[in-house]
Design a protein around this motif. Structure first.
Motif, PDB file in Angstrom:
ATOM      1  N   VAL A 151      50.830  -3.891   8.671  1.00 49.87           N
ATOM      2  CA  VAL A 151      51.177  -3.870  10.084  1.00 49.87           C
ATOM      3  C   VAL A 151      50.024  -3.256  10.864  1.00 49.87           C
ATOM      4  CG1 VAL A 151      52.796  -3.045  11.838  1.00 49.87           C
ATOM      5  CG2 VAL A 151      53.629  -3.676   9.562  1.00 49.87           C
ATOM      6  N   LEU A 152      49.479  -4.020  11.808  1.00 47.20           N
ATOM      7  CA  LEU A 152      48.330  -3.590  12.600  1.00 47.20           C
ATOM      8  C   LEU A 152      48.618  -3.723  14.095  1.00 47.20           C
ATOM      9  CD1 LEU A 152      45.370  -5.429  10.798  1.00 47.20           C
ATOM     10  CD2 LEU A 152      46.024  -3.046  10.548  1.00 47.20           C
ATOM     11  N   PRO A 153      47.957  -2.901  14.919  1.00 44.34           N
ATOM     12  CA  PRO A 153      48.004  -3.147  16.366  1.00 44.34           C
ATOM     13  C   PRO A 153      47.094  -4.326  16.697  1.00 44.34           C
ATOM     14  CG  PRO A 153      46.603  -1.273  15.893  1.00 44.34           C
ATOM     15  CD  PRO A 153      47.181  -1.706  14.576  1.00 44.34           C
ATOM     16  N   PRO A 154      47.413  -5.111  17.704  1.00 44.17           N
ATOM     17  CA  PRO A 154      46.596  -6.296  17.987  1.00 44.17           C
ATOM     18  C   PRO A 154      45.250  -5.984  18.627  1.00 44.17           C
ATOM     19  CG  PRO A 154      48.340  -6.066  19.611  1.00 44.17           C
ATOM     20  CD  PRO A 154      48.586  -5.004  18.592  1.00 44.17           C
ATOM     21  N   ASN A 155      45.062  -4.745  19.076  1.00 39.32           N
ATOM     22  CA  ASN A 155      43.844  -4.399  19.818  1.00 39.32           C
ATOM     23  C   ASN A 155      42.837  -3.610  18.983  1.00 39.32           C
ATOM     24  OD1 ASN A 155      45.396  -2.114  19.596  1.00 39.32           O
ATOM     25  ND2 ASN A 155      45.086  -1.420  21.710  1.00 39.32           N
ATOM     26  N   ARG A 156      42.916  -3.727  17.658  1.00 37.56           N
ATOM     27  CA  ARG A 156      41.975  -3.041  16.771  1.00 37.56           C
ATOM     28  C   ARG A 156      41.297  -4.061  15.849  1.00 37.56           C
ATOM     29  NH1 ARG A 156      42.192   2.703  16.388  1.00 37.56           N
ATOM     30  NH2 ARG A 156      43.219   3.443  18.296  1.00 37.56           N
ATOM     31  N   PRO A 157      40.359  -4.851  16.392  1.00 39.25           N
ATOM     32  CA  PRO A 157      39.724  -5.894  15.569  1.00 39.25           C
ATOM     33  C   PRO A 157      38.982  -5.339  14.363  1.00 39.25           C
ATOM     34  CG  PRO A 157      38.543  -5.596  17.654  1.00 39.25           C
ATOM     35  CD  PRO A 157      39.832  -4.846  17.778  1.00 39.25           C
ATOM     36  N   GLU A 158      38.487  -4.085  14.451  1.00 39.93           N
ATOM     37  CA  GLU A 158      37.768  -3.509  13.310  1.00 39.93           C
ATOM     38  C   GLU A 158      38.706  -3.337  12.119  1.00 39.93           C
ATOM     39  OE1 GLU A 158      37.960  -2.124  16.272  1.00 39.93           O
ATOM     40  OE2 GLU A 158      35.934  -2.194  17.158  1.00 39.93           O
ATOM     41  N   ARG A 159      39.956  -3.043  12.375  1.00 37.25           N
ATOM     42  CA  ARG A 159      40.916  -2.909  11.271  1.00 37.25           C
ATOM     43  C   ARG A 159      41.184  -4.275  10.646  1.00 37.25           C
ATOM     44  NH1 ARG A 159      45.509   1.491  13.323  1.00 37.25           N
ATOM     45  NH2 ARG A 159      44.021   3.093  14.006  1.00 37.25           N
ATOM     46  N   ILE A 160      41.267  -5.287  11.477  1.00 32.74           N
ATOM     47  CA  ILE A 160      41.449  -6.638  10.940  1.00 32.74           C
ATOM     48  C   ILE A 160      40.260  -6.996  10.056  1.00 32.74           C
ATOM     49  CG2 ILE A 160      41.750  -9.067  11.538  1.00 32.74           C
ATOM     50  CD1 ILE A 160      42.879  -8.129  14.243  1.00 32.74           C
ATOM     51  N   GLY A 161      39.061  -6.687  10.516  1.00 38.20           N
ATOM     52  CA  GLY A 161      37.862  -6.992   9.758  1.00 38.20           C
ATOM     53  C   GLY A 161      37.802  -6.238   8.441  1.00 38.20           C
ATOM     54  N   ALA A 162      38.383  -5.047   8.414  1.00 38.33           N
ATOM     55  CA  ALA A 162      38.356  -4.253   7.180  1.00 38.33           C
ATOM     56  C   ALA A 162      39.152  -4.912   6.064  1.00 38.33           C
ATOM     57  CB  ALA A 162      38.898  -2.856   7.459  1.00 38.33           C
ATOM     58  N   LEU A 163      40.046  -5.817   6.423  1.00 32.08           N
ATOM     59  CA  LEU A 163      40.895  -6.487   5.433  1.00 32.08           C
ATOM     60  C   LEU A 163      40.377  -7.869   5.063  1.00 32.08           C
ATOM     61  CD1 LEU A 163      44.355  -5.553   7.013  1.00 32.08           C
ATOM     62  CD2 LEU A 163      43.270  -4.484   5.014  1.00 32.08           C
ATOM     63  N   ASP A 164      39.217  -8.226   5.566  1.00 37.48           N
ATOM     64  CA  ASP A 164      38.683  -9.562   5.353  1.00 37.48           C
ATOM     65  C   ASP A 164      38.583  -9.894   3.860  1.00 37.48           C
ATOM     66  OD1 ASP A 164      37.446 -12.006   6.347  1.00 37.48           O
ATOM     67  OD2 ASP A 164      35.603 -11.243   5.451  1.00 37.48           O
ATOM     68  N   GLY A 165      39.126 -11.061   3.501  1.00 40.29           N
ATOM     69  CA  GLY A 165      39.042 -11.545   2.127  1.00 40.29           C
ATOM     70  C   GLY A 165      40.126 -11.050   1.196  1.00 40.29           C
ATOM     71  N   LEU A 166      40.984 -10.153   1.662  1.00 42.33           N
ATOM     72  CA  LEU A 166      42.061  -9.638   0.818  1.00 42.33           C
ATOM     73  C   LEU A 166      43.312 -10.501   0.968  1.00 42.33           C
ATOM     74  CD1 LEU A 166      41.821  -5.756   1.317  1.00 42.33           C
ATOM     75  CD2 LEU A 166      40.752  -7.197  -0.436  1.00 42.33           C
ATOM     76  N   ASP A 167      44.048 -10.641  -0.117  1.00 40.85           N
ATOM     77  CA  ASP A 167      45.259 -11.468  -0.135  1.00 40.85           C
ATOM     78  C   ASP A 167      46.441 -10.674   0.405  1.00 40.85           C
ATOM     79  OD1 ASP A 167      47.067 -13.496  -0.564  1.00 40.85           O
ATOM     80  OD2 ASP A 167      47.252 -13.128  -2.729  1.00 40.85           O
ATOM     81  N   VAL A 168      46.387 -10.411   1.722  1.00 41.81           N
ATOM     82  CA  VAL A 168      47.462  -9.673   2.378  1.00 41.81           C
ATOM     83  C   VAL A 168      47.929 -10.458   3.601  1.00 41.81           C
ATOM     84  CG1 VAL A 168      46.562  -7.441   1.601  1.00 41.81           C
ATOM     85  CG2 VAL A 168      45.903  -8.322   3.861  1.00 41.81           C
ATOM     86  N   GLU A 169      49.180 -10.214   3.986  1.00 39.01           N
ATOM     87  CA  GLU A 169      49.742 -10.814   5.192  1.00 39.01           C
ATOM     88  C   GLU A 169      49.665  -9.789   6.315  1.00 39.01           C
ATOM     89  OE1 GLU A 169      53.986 -12.684   6.867  1.00 39.01           O
ATOM     90  OE2 GLU A 169      53.876 -11.720   4.880  1.00 39.01           O
ATOM     91  N   ILE A 170      49.017 -10.161   7.421  1.00 38.20           N
ATOM     92  CA  ILE A 170      48.873  -9.244   8.547  1.00 38.20           C
ATOM     93  C   ILE A 170      49.974  -9.509   9.569  1.00 38.20           C
ATOM     94  CG2 ILE A 170      47.406  -8.574  10.489  1.00 38.20           C
ATOM     95  CD1 ILE A 170      44.988  -9.135   8.742  1.00 38.20           C
ATOM     96  N   ILE A 171      50.676  -8.450   9.942  1.00 44.55           N
ATOM     97  CA  ILE A 171      51.715  -8.509  10.966  1.00 44.55           C
ATOM     98  C   ILE A 171      51.249  -7.676  12.151  1.00 44.55           C
ATOM     99  CG2 ILE A 171      54.132  -8.031  11.525  1.00 44.55           C
ATOM    100  CD1 ILE A 171      53.858 -10.124   9.360  1.00 44.55           C
TER     101      ILE A 171
END
Length: 239
Positions: free
Chosen positions: A85-105
């Motif tokens: 679960v991520l906030p939509p306004n933190r693109p760096e956190r999204i990038g930190a998960l790049d390539g991992l087999d996880v579902e982002i909510i």
């Protein structure tokens, strides 16, 4: 798979992983069976407000952002899948998960507190149980999470499982069976699932792990102290 099923609630009133129970001496009965679909829910929606200009979930741990390291630990913990679960306004956190087999909510209501992150995380979930993991516990390993998962398989009659310190203080991760998912929708504020956990205290299995279940790093001072400890013991960081 072999699992343990308690014959009845232990006399001490609290389910335990040890056999016999270290407090009351009651034994557990051995049976076979039980396969659980467990989803790890990694909560990473906080504002990191006490870190000043830094984002604690992007702090470097073993050469990777803490958030990525936490997601990798979840993936290795024996669960069926991982939701973050991520906030939509933190693109760096999204990038930190790049390539991992996880579902982002994405949680548009992250300002409403941890309860809202839990509610977003459980929406439309297909699982027998939910393993709730806080993203700011750097010492919690995949093996620790696996201990809680194994406890859920060993105690089919209990509804909640919590990592605990060696002195019995309950912490994280927290595993909830699906019968309790609907109760997450009644929570409010930033105290997470605490009201639910208190209501079901007598149906909770405490899984002895250690201090890592309660140690979160919220401030620059916390991180400085933790890094000083790591420099003395480089093998102590979570995997």
């Amino acid at each position: 798979m072999g699992v343990f099923r308690p014959k009845a609630r232990p006399r001490c009133g609290v389910w335990h992983v040890s056999d016999p129970c270290r407090d009351c001496g009651d034994q557990l009965a051995f049976i076979y069976g039980n396969s659980l679909k467990i989803i790890a829910l990694l909560l990473a929606g906080g504002a990191s407000s006490r870190m000043g200009s830094r984002d604690k979930l992007l702090e470097d741990v073993d050469g990777a952002p803490l958030l990525r390291q936490r997601a990798q630990a979840c993936l290795k913990s024996g669960v069926t899948g991982v939701r973050v679960v991520l906030p939509p306004n933190r693109p760096e956190r999204i990038g930190a998960l790049d390539g991992l087999d996880v579902e982002i909510i994405f949680n548009d209501g992250s300002d409403l507190g941890m309860s809202h992150s839990l509610q977003r995380g459980v929406e439309n979930i297909d699982a027998d149980a939910l393993l709730i993991v806080l993203a700011d516990l750097p010492d919690l390993t995949a093996e620790h999470m696996q201990q809680v998962v194994n406890a859920a398989k060993a105690h089919p009659d209990a509804t909640i499982f919590r990592g605990a310190s060696t002195d019995g203080k309950a912490g994280h991760p927290v595993l909830l069976r699906k019968d309790l998912f609907s109760q997450l929708n009644t929570l409010t504020g930033d105290i997470g699932a605490q009201p639910l956990l208190q209501r079901h205290k007598l149906d909770t299995v405490l899984v002895p792990i250690g201090a890592s279940v309660v140690r979160d790093l919220d401030t620059p001072e916390d991180w400085a102290a933790w890094r000083a400890e790591q420099s003395k013991d480089p093998n102590s960081s979570a995997q």
